[in-house]
Structures are given as structure tokens and as C-alpha cells.
Enzyme design. Structure first.
Site, mmCIF file in Angstrom:
data_model
loop_
_atom_site.group_PDB
_atom_site.id
_atom_site.type_symbol
_atom_site.label_atom_id
_atom_site.label_comp_id
_atom_site.label_asym_id
_atom_site.label_seq_id
_atom_site.Cartn_x
_atom_site.Cartn_y
_atom_site.Cartn_z
ATOM 1 N N LYS A 77 0.858 -1.190 0.000
ATOM 2 C CA LYS A 77 0.000 0.000 0.000
ATOM 3 C C LYS A 77 0.894 1.240 0.000
ATOM 4 O O LYS A 77 1.939 1.254 0.680
ATOM 5 C CB LYS A 77 -0.890 -0.034 1.257
ATOM 6 N N SER A 154 -9.682 2.140 2.927
ATOM 7 C CA SER A 154 -8.814 2.867 2.033
ATOM 8 C C SER A 154 -7.834 1.997 1.237
ATOM 9 O O SER A 154 -7.315 2.454 0.226
ATOM 10 C CB SER A 154 -8.007 3.887 2.842
ATOM 11 N N SER A 178 -9.969 -0.232 7.021
ATOM 12 C CA SER A 178 -9.373 -0.141 5.682
ATOM 13 C C SER A 178 -8.713 -1.398 5.138
ATOM 14 O O SER A 178 -8.365 -1.436 3.963
ATOM 15 C CB SER A 178 -8.362 0.991 5.640
HETATM 16 N N1 GLN Z 1 -13.250 4.586 6.427
HETATM 17 C C1 GLN Z 1 -12.523 5.006 7.589
HETATM 18 C C2 GLN Z 1 -12.027 6.428 7.430
HETATM 19 O O1 GLN Z 1 -12.289 7.000 6.418
HETATM 20 C C3 GLN Z 1 -11.390 4.065 7.880
HETATM 21 C C4 GLN Z 1 -10.182 4.306 7.070
HETATM 22 C C5 GLN Z 1 -9.023 3.465 7.487
HETATM 23 O O2 GLN Z 1 -9.175 2.435 8.137
HETATM 24 N N2 GLN Z 1 -7.844 3.928 7.135
HETATM 25 O O3 GLN Z 1 -11.400 6.982 8.289
#
Ligand code: GLN
Length: 503
Positions: A77, A154, A178
């Protein structure tokens, strides 16, 4: 040979048996990456650097120095910094940024660690903020099951890379879901480990008290193999646990048919009623319930439990995560690294223009929320209050774990949605995180495994939440399920219009 359909242990065996070299495997995946560029899974690919690493891995293998992951390609990532590949966190503010060092996770997995070959950096929501990968400054990674749908976020790019066979396994990070949610949307397996198990050194910070790295792969066993390589203490991360992680695959491999017992005999699965409340798509609920029935057939008992504060996880998370983000992102000021605005007349204007031009809308929104909840007068009302409720949410889990061993429920209220469907309404998007946020707030390990398909042909994920350090047990439980189910073996076959190819 269809190397992209093989598990890590199959690839490892093939390498040991000299059926394939690391260079050949790397070339194979690089070729697929270029063939399916239209999925937008990768943000940076440097073929010569991957092949350089693959040659190095082949030398290790020739000298007899290979471990179980040596020579196998991996995708990272783009939130992990890398010396040789750009590290942008999918933001314009870090466009073309090259780090002077590798993140600990990258180092541990790399050719001088576990021996894996980096294929490149995967797409994500900018600074890991989002649930659909639509917040990437470089466009969304497309869901390979249907390219009109989001891949989840994400870590969308990593999920797409694994699901579409553009990497055998990938790294992700999970601050509020994410790893698990994109894994569910793309039909793969992902694990967010207990907070502190994996070093955050070199992971571009979003919300430091919640961020945790983990594997995204084809199966629970594959993810366990990667966990073995990335977990462990790191003195460069002050929140890294001083704890011997052990072997995450230690509970696998027993032949249960010979013992006369069911493999999950005695396992108590807690089923939180709040995870099946209003808002859950019917098909998702049905698939999750059907998988619970299969766990019962394997010998487990399902027990209803309650996590009464589940609803509060959304406001609590969306106060705490932006608060931490507003502090973490203050370092992007155009002075030391990354993007700097072209036109400005003084230092203040340089800051203003750099940050206005460099950050995307969602990142700006969160910096504003975070700055607000930390400001004098509001700190007590929002930030401190949220911290208190965070503690209560963690206690909810501990109460549940007095009557059960693990918890199971859906990963997300629905399957992947159409690109653009929710991007206009941030709150609607935040509500999608309802089932994934609380394990992060409590620091607990949680994973996502494929457990069904919607009528539109989109994958459905089952979430397993364990108590602290229960990863080996969770992997064992998931592995038993993956021996009696085939959801994790399904591969997308939709045509990828933009690249002209078929998966
Ligand atoms: N959807 C969540 C956010 O927007 C989690 C994102 C994540 O786990 N990095 O913060």
C-alpha cells in the site's frame, strides 16, 4: 501456468522445486499489472527494480538461504514509505516523493528480510481517509468484479491487486476498517492485527492510536504466513509491543477426520445483535447467517451477545481520527518535503497555497474537524468526551468475551456501491464504517473472509473479531471455514473495459 491463482505455499513449493524462479514469477505478475492497468490498482511500478530484487532472491534460493516467502512477489500500500518506489499516500502533496528509508514492514518483507520481491505501490484513499478509494488524488481503483463499483477503502488498490491476480498478496493498513472493508468488497481475506503487533515505523501516519498494518491475501493461511514475517517488536515505534508474537500458523494442519471430533467443537461464537440491526442489506445478513450455520456444522456454538455502544463508534471515531490526523498532517507545509505551491509572496501564503492545492477535499474536511475538536473550549466537549466513550466501547467487548471466544458479524452493511454514489455525502460514507470502527477503537484484532455473493455478483465479507492476541486462533477458525467453503476461491471474470482485457 496460472501463477496468479496459486496460494503462497503453492508458490513457495514451486520455487523450492525449481518449477519457477523468482524472476519468472515477478515477470509474470508485472505482465499482468501492465495488462490490467485500467483497474488503477497500482500507483507506482518500476519493473527494473522489481527484477533486481527477484535476481537477488534467486541467488538466495540458489545458495539454500530461502525461507517460506523468499522470491514471492508482494505489493505494498502506498502508505508505507519506500526508498525505491514513490511514496505518495495517494496525495498530491507527496507527488513524486521518494523516502530516504524503507518502512519496517517493507524492510521485514523485502529481499533482505523475508525475501519477498516488491511489485510496486498500490492505490488508496488519500492519507487512508475513506471507504471507497474514491479519495485518491490519482483516481479510484476499480472493483474487478464489476468495474463500475468501488473497490472499498482505504486499501482499495491492495484488495484489487490480490483479487485480480496482480499480486499474490499485499500489505494494507486499517485505522477504522481499511483492510477488512476493501477485502470484503473484492472477495479476499484481510487481517487487522492487535494494535501494537506490527511496527508503524515508516507508515505514513493518519490516526496514530488506531493505525495498524496487516496482510491482504487469498486465504487465512496466506495472511498468517505474512503476519509471521511482519509482527514483532520495533524499538523505532514507541507503541510497538514488547511481546514474542509466535507462529500464527501454529494451530493449522491437524487432520480432524482422524480425531473423531468436529474441528471447532467447543468454540463459542458471539453474535452481536447490533450488527444485524436496521440498515443491514438483506443479502449481506443472509450470507453472514448462512456462514454462521456452517460454523455450527463445524462444531461451534453461536451465542447472542450485545455490544450496546456500537452506534457511538461512528461519532467517537470521527472525532478522534480527525483530531490525530490534524496533528499528523501539520508536517506537510511545503518546507521540508513534498509539494510546494509555485506562486506565493510570503511564508504564510506559501503554507496556505501549498496545503490548499496539495490536499484533497476529504483530507481538508478532516483537518478542519480535527482542529475544531482540539481547540480550546471544544476540547473537553468533544475530544475528551470521545476518549471516555472509547474506553466504554473497549469494555463492551471485554464483557462480550466473558461469554464467547470470538465475535462474528458482517464487515459492512452492504456490498460495494457504484462509483460516485456516495461521494457527494461524507456522512453517508462514514455510516458504512459502523461494524469496523469499534475493534480499532478497542485495539482488537479483526479479520474479513469472503462468505457469499450478492445477486449482482459482488462479494460479501464475514468479520471475525477476536480478543487481544487471538490472531492464531482466528486464523485457525477462518482456515477451517475455508476448507469447507469456496467463496475465497472465486475469481472475478468481468471484462475490464478500460484495459481491453478479461480477467
Ligand atoms: N473509512 C474510515 C475512514 O475513512 C477508515 C479508514 C481506514 O481504516 N484507514 O477513516
Amino acid at each position: 501456468m496460472n501463477w496468479h491463482e496459486k496460494t503462497l505455499s503453492e508458490l513457495s513449493q514451486a520455487i523450492f522445486a525449481k518449477e519457477v524462479s523468482s524472476v519468472e514469477l515477478t515477470q509474470y505478475f508485472l505482465q499482468r499489472i501492465s495488462q490490467y492497468q485500467g483497474l488503477n490498482a497500482y500507483l507506482d511500478v518500476q519493473e527494473d527494480l522489481s527484477l533486481r530484487d527477484a535476481h537477488f532472491a534467486d541467488e538466495l534460493i540458489a545458495k539454500g538461504h530461502a525461507g517460506p516467502l523468499t522470491g514471492i512477489p508482494v505489493a505494498h500500500k502506498d502508505v508505507f514509505v519506500t526508498k525505491d518506489w514513490k511514496s505518495t499516500a495517494a496525495s498530491k502533496i507527496l507527488e513524486n516523493y521518494l523516502s530516504p528509508f524503507d518502512a519496517r514492514v517493507v524492510e521485514r518483507l523485502g529481499v533482505r528480510g523475508a525475501g519477498m520481491v516488491c511489485l510496486g505501490k498500490t492505490n488508496m484513499d488519500e492519507f487512508a481517509m475513506g471507504s471507497s478509494n474514491e479519495n485518491s488524488a490519482y483516481g479510484p481503483a476499480l472493483n474487478p468484479w464489476n468495474t463500475q463499483y468501488v473497490s472499498g477503502g482505504s486499501s482499495g488498490g491492495s484488495a484489487v491487486a490480490v483479487a485480480a491476480g496482480l499480486a499474490p498478496i499485499a500489505t494494507g493498513t486499517d485505522t477504522g476498517g481499511s483492510i477488512r472493508q476493501p477485502a470484503a468488497f473484492c472477495g479476499i481475506t484481510g487481517i487487522k492485527p492487535t494494535y501494537g503487533s506490527v511496527s508503524r515505523y515508516g507508515m505514513i501516519a493518519y490516526a496514530s492510536s488506531l493505525d495498524q498494518a496487516g496482510p491482504m491475501g487469498k486465504s487465512a493461511a496466506d495472511c498468517g504466513l505474512m503476519l509471521n514475517a511482519i509482527c514483532g517488536h520495533d524499538q523505532r515505534d514507541s507503541t510497538s509491543l514488547r511481546r514474542e508474537p509466535g507462529n500464527y500458523l501454529r494451530l493449522l494442519g491437524k487432520n480432524w477426520s482422524e480425531t473423531g471430533r468436529l474441528p471447532l467443537q467447543g468454540l463459542r461464537i458471539g453474535v452481536p445483535e447490533e450488527y444485524f440491526a436496521q440498515g443491514l442489506q438483506e443479502e449481506v445478513g443472509q450470507a453472514v447467517r448462512a456462514s454462521l450455520k456452517q460454523f455450527e456444522d463445524l462444531g461451534a456454538t453461536c451465542i447472542p451477545v450485545s455490544l450496546p455502544k456500537t452506534k457511538l463508534s461512528i461519532p467517537v471515531y470521527y472525532v478522534l481520527a480527525p483530531a490525530e490526523a490534524s496533528s499528523n498532517l501539520s508536517r506537510y507545509d511545503g518546507v521540508r518535503f513534498g509539494y510546494r505551491a509555485k506562486d506565493y509572496k510570503d511564508l504564510t501564503q506559501m503554507y496556505e497555497r501549498t496545503r490548499s492545492e496539495g490536499f484533497g477535499a476529504e483530507v481538508k474536511r478532516r483537518i478542519l474537524i480535527g482542529t475544531y475538536v482540539l481547540s480550546q473550549g471544544y476540547y473537553d466537549a468533544y475530544y475528551l468526551q470521545a476518549q471516555k466513550i472509547r474506553r466504554i466501547i473497549a469494555q463492551d467487548f471485554q464483557t462480550a468475551f466473558t461469554t464467547c471466544d470470538v465475535l462474528m458479524g458482517p464487515v459492512a452493511p452492504q456490498v460495494a456501491w457504484k462509483i460516485g454514489e456516495k461521494s457527494k455525502d461524507p456522512v453517508e460514507m462514514y455510516l458504512e464504517d459502523i461494524y469496523t470502527l469499534s475493534p480499532n477503537l478497542a485495539g482488537l484484532p479483526a479479520m474479513s473472509i469472503p462468505c457469499g455473493m450478492s445477486t449482482e455478483g459482488l462479494p460479501i465479507g464475514l468479520q471475525i473479531i477476536g480478543n487481544y492476541f487471538a490472531e492464531a486462533q482466528m486464523i485457525q477458525i477462518a482456515d477451517h471455514y475455508q476448507h469447507v467453503s469456496t467463496w475465497h476461491q472465486l475469481v472475478p471474470s468481468s471484462s475490464v473495459k478500460s484495459s481491453g482485457g478479461t480477467l
